[in-house]
Design a protein around this motif. Structure first.
Motif, PDB file in Angstrom:
ATOM      1  N   TRP A  68       0.795  -1.222   0.000  1.00 22.56           N
ATOM      2  CA  TRP A  68       0.000   0.000   0.000  1.00 22.56           C
ATOM      3  C   TRP A  68       0.835   1.283   0.000  1.00 22.56           C
ATOM      4  N   LYS A  69       2.150   1.135  -0.060  1.00 24.03           N
ATOM      5  CA  LYS A  69       3.068   2.292  -0.110  1.00 24.03           C
ATOM      6  C   LYS A  69       2.934   3.138   1.166  1.00 24.03           C
ATOM      7  N   ALA A  70       2.823   4.468   1.040  1.00 22.17           N
ATOM      8  CA  ALA A  70       2.837   5.329   2.230  1.00 22.17           C
ATOM      9  C   ALA A  70       1.521   5.215   3.012  1.00 22.17           C
ATOM     10  N   ILE A  71       1.654   4.909   4.297  1.00 27.14           N
ATOM     11  CA  ILE A  71       0.496   4.839   5.192  1.00 27.14           C
ATOM     12  C   ILE A  71       0.673   5.906   6.273  1.00 27.14           C
ATOM     13  N   PRO A  72      -0.276   6.825   6.424  1.00 29.44           N
ATOM     14  CA  PRO A  72      -0.118   7.884   7.440  1.00 29.44           C
ATOM     15  C   PRO A  72      -0.161   7.335   8.853  1.00 29.44           C
ATOM     16  N   GLY A  73       0.413   8.097   9.789  1.00 30.64           N
ATOM     17  CA  GLY A  73       0.352   7.720  11.190  1.00 30.64           C
ATOM     18  C   GLY A  73      -1.020   8.040  11.767  1.00 30.64           C
ATOM     19  N   TYR A  74      -1.213   7.655  13.028  1.00 29.90           N
ATOM     20  CA  TYR A  74      -2.494   7.885  13.691  1.00 29.90           C
ATOM     21  C   TYR A  74      -2.229   8.164  15.167  1.00 29.90           C
ATOM     22  N   ASN A  75      -2.802   9.240  15.660  1.00 30.94           N
ATOM     23  CA  ASN A  75      -2.593   9.611  17.056  1.00 30.94           C
ATOM     24  C   ASN A  75      -3.079   8.529  18.012  1.00 30.94           C
ATOM     25  N   GLY A  76      -2.355   8.389  19.115  1.00 26.65           N
ATOM     26  CA  GLY A  76      -2.843   7.555  20.201  1.00 26.65           C
ATOM     27  C   GLY A  76      -3.671   8.426  21.126  1.00 26.65           C
TER      28      GLY A  76
END
Length: 315
Positions: A68-76
């Motif tokens: 899927w190439k670039a995957i954004p981060g996600y806040n905890g």
């Protein structure tokens, strides 16, 4: 020598404080003891402290996936004990629905990754986005915009530069209706076949036209037909733009029936999905039902910028 010894002692104490959980717990107790005694001894306050860790969620770093190439981060998230206590104090009983959280940012962000196309949002984020590529189909735009407005949904419209030049009022209408606009090249070429210089020309010219028509700067680039090469992505990055693809394709250009289009999308959609569509009769007639069924799956619908941001949507 005495000064050096003092510095060493301070460093050792600091290391012990950070690395030793018993010391950390002691400091937490000491901190609490500075609070009003009634608050610290309140069973509700102690209950929040006891249960807080079960609701904490660690942040997810942005990463490059093999598929899927670039995957954004996600806040905890972390329970804000004081704010939660204040929110529950009136009834004096623990209620998880009244917990207040603070968001914890990841260490690696999308902007930290090397230039790479983005096919989907973070798989932990219960949100999806509509990517609507516009180079034709004016006759269906008003119906689609009306449906989006009725459902209070914002989408991302990727505009071809040549189309925008001919239809500045429609481009302006899209923005004034609360939607995001992105760059879809100037003349819909096969970007994979273009030199870097030609690719720059397509991107820059379109950015200028869209900004002149709508007052908005483009931060996302969607190559026509999803055709690109690594150099295309790097050229877009030169202008601080990220290249966006899609997760689910409506294939609306093949003129599927509304039933077929909805079935196709709903069988594939999930957290982080980006749904590709165009202003076509199939999409215009499917959009109302599509939005309803997506929301019934407890998925929010937002722009590409909202989907790819690290902000949590469960608070």
């Amino acid at each position: 020598m005495k000064k050096v010894s003092i510095i060493i002692i301070i460093c050792i104490v600091g290391w012990i404080t950070v690395s030793n959980p018993f010391v950390s717990e002691y400091l937490t107790i000491k901190k609490e003891s500075s609070l009003p005694a009634a608050k610290v001894s309140d069973p509700l306050y102690q209950s929040i402290i006891k249960n807080a860790h079960t609701y904490d969620i660690a942040p997810k770093d942005a990463t490059i996936d093999r598929v899927w190439k670039a995957i954004p981060g996600y806040n905890g998230r972390k329970v804000d004990i004081k704010a939660s206590y204040k929110n529950m104090k009136s009834k004096g009983v623990f209620n998880e629905k009244k917990l207040i959280f603070t968001q914890i940012k990841p260490k690696v962000h999308l902007k930290d990754l090397p230039p790479s196309p983005i096919y989907k949002g973070n798989p932990d984020k219960p949100m999806v986005s509509f990517i609507i590529n516009v180079a034709w189909g004016n006759e269906y735009l008003s119906e689609m915009l009306a449906t989006l407005k009725r459902h209070n949904v914002s989408a991302s419209f990727f505009l071809e530069g040549n189309w925008t030049k001919k239809n500045p009022d429609l481009a302006k209408l899209i923005v004034s209706s609360g939607h995001e606009v992105g760059n879809h090249s100037y003349s819909h070429p096969d970007m994979k076949q273009l030199t870097a210089a030609r690719a720059r020309e397509q991107i820059v010219k379109t950015n200028e036209i869209i900004e002149a028509a709508t007052g908005k700067k483009c931060v996302w680039f969607a190559p026509p037909s999803g055709s690109y090469r690594d150099e295309t992505v790097k050229v877009a990055a030169e202008f601080n733009m990220m290249t966006v693809m899609w997760t689910v394709d409506t294939v609306d250009w093949r003129k599927p029936t509304p039933d077929a289009l909805v079935s196709r999308v709903m069988s594939k959609i999930d957290n982080g999905s980006m749904v590709l569509m165009h202003p076509t009769e199939s999409t215009a007639k499917s959009l109302d039902r599509l939005i309803t069924q997506i929301e019934q799956k407890n998925l929010k619908i937002g722009t590409v910028s909202e989907l790819l941001s690290e902000e949590r949507v469960d608070q």
